[in-house]
Scaffold this motif. Structure first.
Motif, PDB file in Angstrom:
ATOM      1  N   UNK A   1       0.854  -1.204   0.000  1.00 50.21           N
ATOM      2  CA  UNK A   1       0.000   0.000   0.000  1.00 50.21           C
ATOM      3  C   UNK A   1       0.884   1.246   0.000  1.00 50.21           C
ATOM      4  N   UNK A   2       0.709   2.100  -1.025  1.00 53.50           N
ATOM      5  CA  UNK A   2       1.530   3.302  -1.090  1.00 53.50           C
ATOM      6  C   UNK A   2       0.846   4.406  -0.311  1.00 53.50           C
ATOM      7  N   UNK A   3       1.661   5.293   0.275  1.00 48.75           N
ATOM      8  CA  UNK A   3       1.110   6.393   1.031  1.00 48.75           C
ATOM      9  C   UNK A   3       0.774   7.561   0.130  1.00 48.75           C
ATOM     10  N   UNK A   4       0.487   8.694   0.764  1.00 47.15           N
ATOM     11  CA  UNK A   4       0.172   9.922   0.041  1.00 47.15           C
ATOM     12  C   UNK A   4       1.467  10.539  -0.490  1.00 47.15           C
ATOM     13  N   UNK A   5       1.484  10.856  -1.764  1.00 50.93           N
ATOM     14  CA  UNK A   5       2.666  11.492  -2.350  1.00 50.93           C
ATOM     15  C   UNK A   5       2.295  12.857  -2.910  1.00 50.93           C
ATOM     16  N   UNK A   6       3.262  13.759  -2.898  1.00 49.87           N
ATOM     17  CA  UNK A   6       3.050  15.113  -3.413  1.00 49.87           C
ATOM     18  C   UNK A   6       4.228  15.498  -4.305  1.00 49.87           C
ATOM     19  N   UNK A   7       3.918  16.291  -5.334  1.00 51.30           N
ATOM     20  CA  UNK A   7       4.975  16.807  -6.208  1.00 51.30           C
ATOM     21  C   UNK A   7       4.646  18.227  -6.642  1.00 51.30           C
ATOM     22  N   UNK A   8       5.663  19.057  -6.848  1.00 52.50           N
ATOM     23  CA  UNK A   8       7.079  18.780  -6.551  1.00 52.50           C
ATOM     24  C   UNK A   8       7.349  18.911  -5.056  1.00 52.50           C
ATOM     25  N   UNK A   9       8.584  18.649  -4.655  1.00 55.45           N
ATOM     26  CA  UNK A   9       8.964  18.772  -3.254  1.00 55.45           C
ATOM     27  C   UNK A   9       9.173  20.231  -2.886  1.00 55.45           C
ATOM     28  N   UNK A  10       9.854  20.934  -3.773  1.00 60.58           N
ATOM     29  CA  UNK A  10      10.126  22.353  -3.584  1.00 60.58           C
ATOM     30  C   UNK A  10       9.822  23.103  -4.876  1.00 60.58           C
ATOM     31  N   UNK A  11       9.476  24.372  -4.727  1.00 61.61           N
ATOM     32  CA  UNK A  11       9.127  25.184  -5.887  1.00 61.61           C
ATOM     33  C   UNK A  11       9.421  26.643  -5.566  1.00 61.61           C
ATOM     34  N   UNK A  12      10.036  27.340  -6.522  1.00 61.84           N
ATOM     35  CA  UNK A  12      10.268  28.772  -6.352  1.00 61.84           C
ATOM     36  C   UNK A  12       9.580  29.493  -7.505  1.00 61.84           C
TER      37      UNK A  12
ATOM     38  N   UNK B   1       2.876  37.081  -8.926  1.00 61.49           N
ATOM     39  CA  UNK B   1       2.054  37.202 -10.119  1.00 61.49           C
ATOM     40  C   UNK B   1       1.974  35.924 -10.949  1.00 61.49           C
ATOM     41  N   UNK B   2       2.920  35.002 -10.728  1.00 60.38           N
ATOM     42  CA  UNK B   2       2.882  33.760 -11.490  1.00 60.38           C
ATOM     43  C   UNK B   2       1.798  32.822 -10.967  1.00 60.38           C
ATOM     44  N   UNK B   3       1.619  31.710 -11.678  1.00 55.97           N
ATOM     45  CA  UNK B   3       0.644  30.691 -11.315  1.00 55.97           C
ATOM     46  C   UNK B   3       1.395  29.408 -10.994  1.00 55.97           C
ATOM     47  N   UNK B   4       0.817  28.583 -10.101  1.00 58.28           N
ATOM     48  CA  UNK B   4       1.474  27.331  -9.732  1.00 58.28           C
ATOM     49  C   UNK B   4       0.440  26.219  -9.601  1.00 58.28           C
ATOM     50  N   UNK B   5       0.861  25.003  -9.929  1.00 58.97           N
ATOM     51  CA  UNK B   5       0.027  23.814  -9.759  1.00 58.97           C
ATOM     52  C   UNK B   5       0.772  22.800  -8.912  1.00 58.97           C
ATOM     53  N   UNK B   6       0.146  22.370  -7.835  1.00 56.48           N
ATOM     54  CA  UNK B   6       0.714  21.347  -6.955  1.00 56.48           C
ATOM     55  C   UNK B   6      -0.114  20.080  -7.094  1.00 56.48           C
ATOM     56  N   UNK B   7       0.544  18.937  -6.974  1.00 62.99           N
ATOM     57  CA  UNK B   7      -0.133  17.664  -7.211  1.00 62.99           C
ATOM     58  C   UNK B   7      -0.068  16.732  -6.013  1.00 62.99           C
ATOM     59  N   UNK B   8      -1.095  15.900  -5.910  1.00 63.01           N
ATOM     60  CA  UNK B   8      -1.202  14.986  -4.781  1.00 63.01           C
ATOM     61  C   UNK B   8      -1.787  13.665  -5.255  1.00 63.01           C
ATOM     62  N   UNK B   9      -1.155  12.578  -4.885  1.00 62.34           N
ATOM     63  CA  UNK B   9      -1.707  11.250  -5.159  1.00 62.34           C
ATOM     64  C   UNK B   9      -2.201  10.640  -3.860  1.00 62.34           C
ATOM     65  N   UNK B  10      -3.468  10.243  -3.851  1.00 58.15           N
ATOM     66  CA  UNK B  10      -4.077   9.718  -2.633  1.00 58.15           C
ATOM     67  C   UNK B  10      -3.541   8.340  -2.295  1.00 58.15           C
ATOM     68  N   UNK B  11      -3.697   8.003  -1.032  1.00 59.23           N
ATOM     69  CA  UNK B  11      -3.400   6.632  -0.610  1.00 59.23           C
ATOM     70  C   UNK B  11      -4.451   5.704  -1.227  1.00 59.23           C
ATOM     71  N   UNK B  12      -4.021   4.501  -1.581  1.00 55.78           N
ATOM     72  CA  UNK B  12      -4.912   3.538  -2.211  1.00 55.78           C
ATOM     73  C   UNK B  12      -6.172   3.320  -1.379  1.00 55.78           C
ATOM     74  N   UNK B  13      -7.347   3.374  -2.047  1.00 56.52           N
ATOM     75  CA  UNK B  13      -8.608   3.123  -1.360  1.00 56.52           C
ATOM     76  C   UNK B  13      -9.257   4.367  -0.770  1.00 56.52           C
ATOM     77  N   UNK B  14      -8.569   5.513  -0.838  1.00 57.39           N
ATOM     78  CA  UNK B  14      -9.129   6.743  -0.284  1.00 57.39           C
ATOM     79  C   UNK B  14      -9.866   7.539  -1.359  1.00 57.39           C
ATOM     80  N   UNK B  15     -11.000   8.161  -0.977  1.00 53.97           N
ATOM     81  CA  UNK B  15     -11.804   8.900  -1.944  1.00 53.97           C
ATOM     82  C   UNK B  15     -11.934  10.383  -1.614  1.00 53.97           C
TER      83      UNK B  15
END
Lengths: 111, 111
Positions: A1-12, A16-30
């Motif tokens: 079972x994989x845990x919760x992952x996020x990307x990227x780790x760091x961002x500068x 005025x700019x825009x940013x998108x952060x990502x998250x992968x849920x733990x298996x079985x979570x809704x």
């Protein structure tokens, strides 16, 4: 079972700019919740997604927006970045109202 | 609006001493309460979750109590070790399933 992952780790980014952060849920979570943690403070609730629909929002302006995908992964988008947006952004997944499991976070620095 | 307060903000103890961390909240209509551990620059690790109907929860050297009517929870850590050094966060889950966090107690256990 994989845990919760996020990307990227760091961002500068610059103001005025825009940013998108990502998250992968733990298996079985809704359910995915996003939090902002400024230095030395506790996390603040941004919003929550349940089965691809927004299910509650904290006191954050509309330039903070999100998405949840059919595989329950999620994105946090922030437009028109401000210096005060510099923080650790945490994603948490859960099966509905059960214990929330947190990812390692994305450290965003706005210059 | 739920307000969560943690006292003290920081604590330094010699190894072997018992730790007592306090958390208070303003709205007693809660779903559950969680204690988390956070290492510097990292995500949150769930330690204990107490349902609103429970009075306490135990896991190893950790014991958490909940007094919903008075809006208080206490985390006890027995026989502290240097590896227990971290920030401990209390989070209250409201009936809309959103977490409200305190600012945390930063613990240092001296060898």
């Amino acid at each position: 079972e994989t845990g919760v992952t996020q990307s990227p780790t760091h961002l500068i980014k610059t103001r005025g700019q825009q940013v998108t952060l990502r998250c992968s849920s733990q298996s079985g979570h809704n359910t995915v919740s996003w939090y902002q943690q400024a230095l030395g403070q506790g996390p603040q609730f941004i919003f929550q997604y349940y089965r691809e629909e927004e299910n509650g929002r904290g006191n954050f302006p509309p330039r903070f927006s999100g998405l949840q995908f059919p595989n329950y992964s999620s994105e946090l988008n922030v437009n028109a970045l401000e210096l005060d947006d510099s923080a650790l952004y945490l994603c948490a997944s859960s099966w509905r109202t059960d214990t929330q499991y947190f990812g390692p976070g994305t450290r965003l620095t706005v210059l | 609006k739920q307000e969560v307060t943690q006292i003290p903000a920081a604590l330094s103890v010699p190894e072997g001493e018992n730790l007592v961390l306090n958390c208070s909240f303003t709205d007693s209509a809660i779903y559950n309460l969680q204690w988390f551990r956070q290492d510097p620059g990292k995500g949150l690790t769930s330690l204990l979750l107490i349902q609103s109907s429970q009075r306490e929860q135990t896991s190893g050297r950790l014991n958490a109590s909940l007094d919903k009517s008075s809006g208080r929870s206490t985390l006890y850590i027995a026989a502290s070790q240097p590896g227990d050094s971290a920030t401990y966060l209390c989070a209250v889950c409201s009936n809309d399933y959103k977490l409200s966090f305190g600012a945390g107690t930063t613990v240092t256990v001296r060898a």
